[in-house]
Design an enzyme around this catalytic site. Structure first.
Site, short mmCIF file in Angstrom:
data_model
loop_
_atom_site.label_atom_id
_atom_site.label_comp_id
_atom_site.label_asym_id
_atom_site.label_seq_id
_atom_site.Cartn_x
_atom_site.Cartn_y
_atom_site.Cartn_z
N HIS A 1 -87.90 -48.40 -5.24
CA HIS A 1 -88.41 -49.52 -6.16
C HIS A 1 -87.85 -49.78 -7.21
O HIS A 1 -88.22 -50.54 -8.34
CB HIS A 1 -89.95 -49.09 -6.40
CG HIS A 1 -90.08 -47.80 -7.26
ND1 HIS A 1 -89.42 -46.74 -7.39
CD2 HIS A 1 -91.11 -48.09 -8.38
CE1 HIS A 1 -89.73 -45.96 -8.32
NE2 HIS A 1 -90.67 -46.69 -9.04
N ASN B 1 -85.57 -43.63 -13.08
CA ASN B 1 -85.41 -42.17 -12.76
C ASN B 1 -85.02 -42.19 -11.38
O ASN B 1 -83.79 -41.37 -11.05
CB ASN B 1 -86.81 -41.25 -12.98
CG ASN B 1 -87.35 -41.36 -14.37
OD1 ASN B 1 -86.65 -40.64 -15.16
ND2 ASN B 1 -88.36 -41.92 -14.53
N SER C 1 -93.78 -43.01 -8.36
CA SER C 1 -94.92 -42.17 -8.58
C SER C 1 -96.20 -43.05 -8.36
O SER C 1 -97.41 -42.50 -8.58
CB SER C 1 -94.86 -41.29 -9.78
OG SER C 1 -94.93 -42.24 -10.99
N HIS D 1 -92.36 -41.35 -17.25
CA HIS D 1 -92.09 -41.25 -18.74
C HIS D 1 -92.06 -39.58 -19.07
O HIS D 1 -91.23 -39.11 -19.68
CB HIS D 1 -92.81 -41.95 -19.63
CG HIS D 1 -92.75 -43.40 -19.72
ND1 HIS D 1 -92.30 -44.08 -20.86
CD2 HIS D 1 -92.09 -44.17 -18.69
CE1 HIS D 1 -92.24 -45.19 -20.71
NE2 HIS D 1 -91.96 -45.49 -19.50
N ASP E 1 -92.25 -40.75 -27.13
CA ASP E 1 -92.24 -41.84 -26.01
C ASP E 1 -92.58 -43.02 -26.82
O ASP E 1 -93.30 -43.31 -27.67
CB ASP E 1 -93.43 -41.54 -24.84
CG ASP E 1 -93.49 -42.58 -23.88
OD1 ASP E 1 -92.67 -41.95 -23.06
OD2 ASP E 1 -93.57 -43.73 -23.96
N TRP F 1 -96.73 -36.65 -2.74
CA TRP F 1 -95.83 -36.20 -3.34
C TRP F 1 -94.60 -35.48 -2.68
O TRP F 1 -94.97 -34.68 -1.88
CB TRP F 1 -96.26 -35.23 -4.66
CG TRP F 1 -95.33 -35.15 -5.78
CD1 TRP F 1 -94.40 -34.07 -6.09
CD2 TRP F 1 -95.12 -36.20 -6.99
NE1 TRP F 1 -93.90 -34.11 -7.05
CE2 TRP F 1 -94.16 -35.55 -7.83
CE3 TRP F 1 -95.74 -37.31 -7.08
CZ2 TRP F 1 -93.57 -36.17 -8.87
CZ3 TRP F 1 -95.30 -37.90 -8.21
CH2 TRP F 1 -94.49 -37.42 -9.06
N ALA F 2 -93.35 -35.94 -3.11
CA ALA F 2 -92.51 -35.25 -2.47
C ALA F 2 -91.22 -34.53 -3.20
O ALA F 2 -91.29 -34.96 -4.52
CB ALA F 2 -91.44 -36.19 -1.54
N1 UDP Z 1 -91.14 -38.41 -8.02
C1 UDP Z 1 -91.09 -37.16 -7.13
N2 UDP Z 1 -91.86 -37.14 -6.01
C2 UDP Z 1 -92.50 -38.31 -5.74
C3 UDP Z 1 -92.52 -39.59 -6.46
C4 UDP Z 1 -91.70 -39.68 -7.47
O1 UDP Z 1 -90.55 -36.47 -7.54
O2 UDP Z 1 -93.29 -38.05 -4.70
C5 UDP Z 1 -90.40 -38.51 -9.19
C6 UDP Z 1 -88.98 -38.91 -9.19
O3 UDP Z 1 -87.87 -38.10 -8.77
C7 UDP Z 1 -88.86 -39.58 -10.66
C8 UDP Z 1 -90.17 -39.93 -10.94
O4 UDP Z 1 -91.09 -39.22 -10.24
O5 UDP Z 1 -88.22 -38.63 -11.33
C9 UDP Z 1 -90.67 -41.29 -10.82
O6 UDP Z 1 -89.96 -42.03 -11.90
P1 UDP Z 1 -89.12 -43.73 -11.75
O7 UDP Z 1 -88.68 -44.16 -12.83
O8 UDP Z 1 -88.37 -43.66 -10.30
O9 UDP Z 1 -90.65 -44.49 -10.94
P2 UDP Z 1 -92.16 -44.67 -11.43
O10 UDP Z 1 -93.08 -43.75 -11.14
O11 UDP Z 1 -92.22 -44.52 -12.90
O12 UDP Z 1 -92.47 -45.89 -10.99
#
Ligand code: UDP
Length: 491
Positions: free
Chosen positions: A366, A370, A288, A22, A126, A348-349
Site C-alpha cells: 500500500h 516503512n 497495519s 510511526h 513524533d 499480523w505477520a
Molecule cells: N507490519 C508488520 N506486520 C504486519 C503489518 C505491518 O510487521 O502484519 C509492520 C511493517 O513491517 C511496517 C509497519 O508495520 O514496519 C507498517 O508501517 P507502514 O508505514 O508500512 O504502513 P502503515 O501501517 O503505517 O499504513
C-alpha cells in the site's frame, strides 16, 4: 565513534505516537541511539504500547545499553475503552479510533510535566505531538521531529500544483521531477482541521531538525530539496529497520505483543517459506491499518488465484465479518493450502522476516513508507496499491522517479482507512488488475525494476555500515556530536 565516557552525558527522551507506522520506526530509532550512539534513552509510552516492544528493550538492556520505558497510565475507563486498547491500530471502528485519539490528547499534561521535571538533553518527538515543541523551547533543549515518511512526499505535498483540466490531472511544479496525479489522488489533509495543521507547521518551525528514515542514495534529489529549498535541517538515518533489527527475535516480534500463538504462526510461516523455491512467492500486505470491504477482499483473492503465483497475504480483521466473507475465506484458504499455493495471515505477520526470506520475489504494497523501505532493503520490486495518507506520492516516487514498482491502478485517495473499509464499487480494484500486476512483477517483464531495486538494496545496506563510511552512519555520528555540543552551548 564518540567515546563512551563523552556519551554518558546524553539523555534523550523519545515520544512515539500510538500508531504502528510511526511507533515501530521510532522505537527502532530510540534503540539506535542507545546501541550505536551510547545515549541514555527513555521511551515515554503506555503499558499496552510498551508490551508490543518491551522484549527488544529488555534484550538491549541485557546487552548493556541504557534504555528504558517510562509508562504513563492511559485513561481507558474514563473513555469507555476496553482495557489494553491504547493504540490506533487496535481500533475496530471509527468511534473507537476517535476515543483512542482523545485518550492520546489527554496524556499531554502528564508527559509535559515529566519532561519539565526530568529535563533531558534532547526530545525526539513524533510530528503528531506539536505541543512538545513548546516544552522543548521552554526548557531550552533541541526537539527533533520524526514524520514517519520520506523526503519525496514532503516535497511533493508542499509543491505548487497546476491543473491541466484534461482528465483532472494535477502536476507538481518546482521539484526535480514533474509528477502528474489525478486530482482524486492528491492527498487532502483538511480533515485534520486547520488549527491542528497550523499547530503542526508551527511545531515544525520550532524544531531543531528532522530525523528521516531514508538514505541518501534513495532520495538524494529530495533530501537536497528538503534542506536547501524548503530549508529544513535533517539527518537521514535509514533504513532504520535493517540497521537495528539484527536479532531473529527482534524481527519476529516487531510490532506486536508476543504470544505463544504468534510464535506458532510465525514458525509455520517460515516453515512454509522454507519449502518454496527462491523468488517464487509474492508478499501481499496493506500495512497495519487497512481493513478492506468484503468485495475488495474477494477481488484480491480471485486475482491472486488466477495469477497462478504463490503468495502470502496479510489481512486485517474487521469489526464484524459477515457470514458470506467467512465462508468465502474458509473455502479459499482451504483450496490454497491444498494446492500449496498460498497462505492467508489474519492480523499480523513478521514482515521483516518474510521480506528477507529468499523465497519472496516481490511484494504488493500500500506504499506505507516503512513497508517501502523494508521492501527496498530486501531488494524486492513492488506492485503499488496506495490508499491514504502520503501513499500516492510514494507510489509516484517508486514507479516514476526510481522505477522499481508497477501500479495496480488505484485512482482515488481517501482520508483514512475507515473510508477504505466503507469503499464503494467505484474504488474497488478488480481481479483482472490484480492478476495482471502480480503476473508482471513476478515475471521477466520486471527485470529492469528488479535490477534497480537490487542496486538500491546494496546502497541501503552500505548506508548503515560503519566499515565503509555509510551515509546514514556518518549522519548519525554527526548528529550525536552536535547534540553533545549543544549541552555546552545551549540553543
Ligand atoms: N507490519 C508488520 N506486520 C504486519 C503489518 C505491518 O510487521 O502484519 C509492520 C511493517 O513491517 C511496517 C509497519 O508495520 O514496519 C507498517 O508501517 P507502514 O508505514 O508500512 O504502513 P502503515 O501501517 O503505517 O499504513
Amino acid at each position: 565513534m564518540a567515546s563512551e565516557s563523552e556519551n554518558k552525558e546524553l539523555r534523550i527522551f523519545f515520544l512515539p505516537y500510538f500508531i504502528a507506522g510511526h511507533m515501530i520506526p521510532m522505537v527502532d530509532i530510540a534503540r539506535l541511539f542507545a546501541t550505536h550512539g551510547g545515549a541514555d534513552v527513555t521511551i515515554i509510552t503506555t503499558a499496552a504500547n510498551a508490551a508490543t516492544f518491551q522484549n527488544s528493550i529488555d534484550r538491549d538492556k541485557k546487552a548493556g545499553q541504557r534504555i528504558k520505558t517510562h509508562l504513563i497510565p492511559f485513561p481507558s475507563s474514563e473513555l469507555g475503552l476496553p482495557l489494553g486498547v491504547e493504540n490506533l491500530n487496535d481500533a475496530v471502528s471509527p468511534q473507537m479510533s476517535s476515543r483512542i485519539s482523545k485518550g492520546i490528547k489527554m496524556l499531554r499534561d502528564p508527559i509535559r510535566n515529566l519532561i519539565r521535571e526530568s529535563r533531558p538533553d534532547c526530545l525526539v518527538s513524533d510530528m503528531f505531538y506539536p505541543w512538545s515543541a513548546d516544552v522543548a523551547v521552554e526548557i531550552g533543549i533541541p526537539r527533533l521531529i520524526f514524520h514517519g515518511s520520506g523526503y519525496f512526499q514532503f516535497c511533493a505535498a508542499l509543491a505548487e500544483k497546476t491543473e491541466s483540466g484534461e482528465n483532472d490531472v494535477v502536476s507538481t511544479r518546482g521539484l526535480p521531477h514533474t509528477i502528474k496525479l489525478l486530482r482524486s489522488q492528491v492527498a487532502d489533509f483538511s480533515g485534520f482541521g486547520s488549527s491542528f495543521i497550523e499547530a503542526l507547521q508551527d511545531s515544525n518551525k520550532k524544531s531543531y531538525g528532522a530525523i528521516m528514515n531514508s538514505f541518501t542514495d534513495f532520495e538524494s534529489d529530495y533530501e537536497h530539496h528538503f534542506r536547501n529549498v524548503i530549508g529544513s535541517k535533517s539527518w537521514s538515518l535509514g533504513p532504520i529497520s535493517y540497521w537495528i533489527n539484527k536479532d531473529f527475535s527482534d524481527k519476529t516480534e516487531r510490532g506486536r505483543t508476543t504470544t505463544t500463538q504468534l510464535r506458532a504462526n510465525n514458525n509455520s510461516i517460515v516453515n512454509w517459506l522454507d519449502s518454496k523455491e527462491e523468488n517464487s512467492v509474492i508478499y501481499v500486505s496493506f500495512g497495519s491499518l487497512t481493513r478492506f470491504p468484503t468485495i475488495q477482499i474477494m477481488e484480491i483473492a480471485h486475482g491472486l488465484e488466477s495469477s497462478g503465483q504463490k503468495f502470502i497475504w496479510v489481512m486485517k480483521k474487521k469489526e464484524t465479518e459477515e457470514e458470506a466473507l467467512l465462508l468465502f475465506l474458509e473455502s479459499f484458504e482451504e483450496r490454497m493450502k491444498r494446492k500449496e499455493m498460498g497462505l492467508v495471515v489474519r492480523e499480523w505477520a513478521p514482515q521483516l522476516l518474510i521480506l528477507e526470506h529468499p523465497a519472496i520475489g516481490a511484494t504488493v504494497t500500500h506504499c506505507g513508507w516503512n513497508s517501502v523501505l523494508e521492501a527496498v532493503t530486501a531488494g524486492l520490486p513492488m506492485v503499488t496499491w496506495p490508499l491514504f495518507a502520503e501513499q500516492f506520492y510514494n507510489e509516484k516516487f517508486l514507479n516514476e522517479v526510481v522505477g522499481i514498482g508497477v501500479s495496480v491502478g488505484v485512482t482515488r485517495w481517501s482520508f483514512d482507512w475507515w473510508r477504505v473499509s466503507e469503499g464503494t464499487e467505484a474504488v474497488v480494484v478488480g481481479r483482472e488488475k490484480v492478476e495482471k500486476a502480480v503476473r508482471f512483477v513476478m515475471s521477466e517483464m520486471s527485470l529492469g525494476m528488479r535490477e534497480r531495486v537490487k542496486k538500491l538494496e546494496m546502497s541501503a545496506k552500505m548506508a548503515v555500515d560503519n566499515t565503509c563510511g555509510g551515509s546514514s552512519w556518518s549522519n548519525f555520528m554527526a548528529l550525536i556530536h552536535e547534540l553533545k555540543s549543544l549541552k555546552t552551548q545551549p540553543i
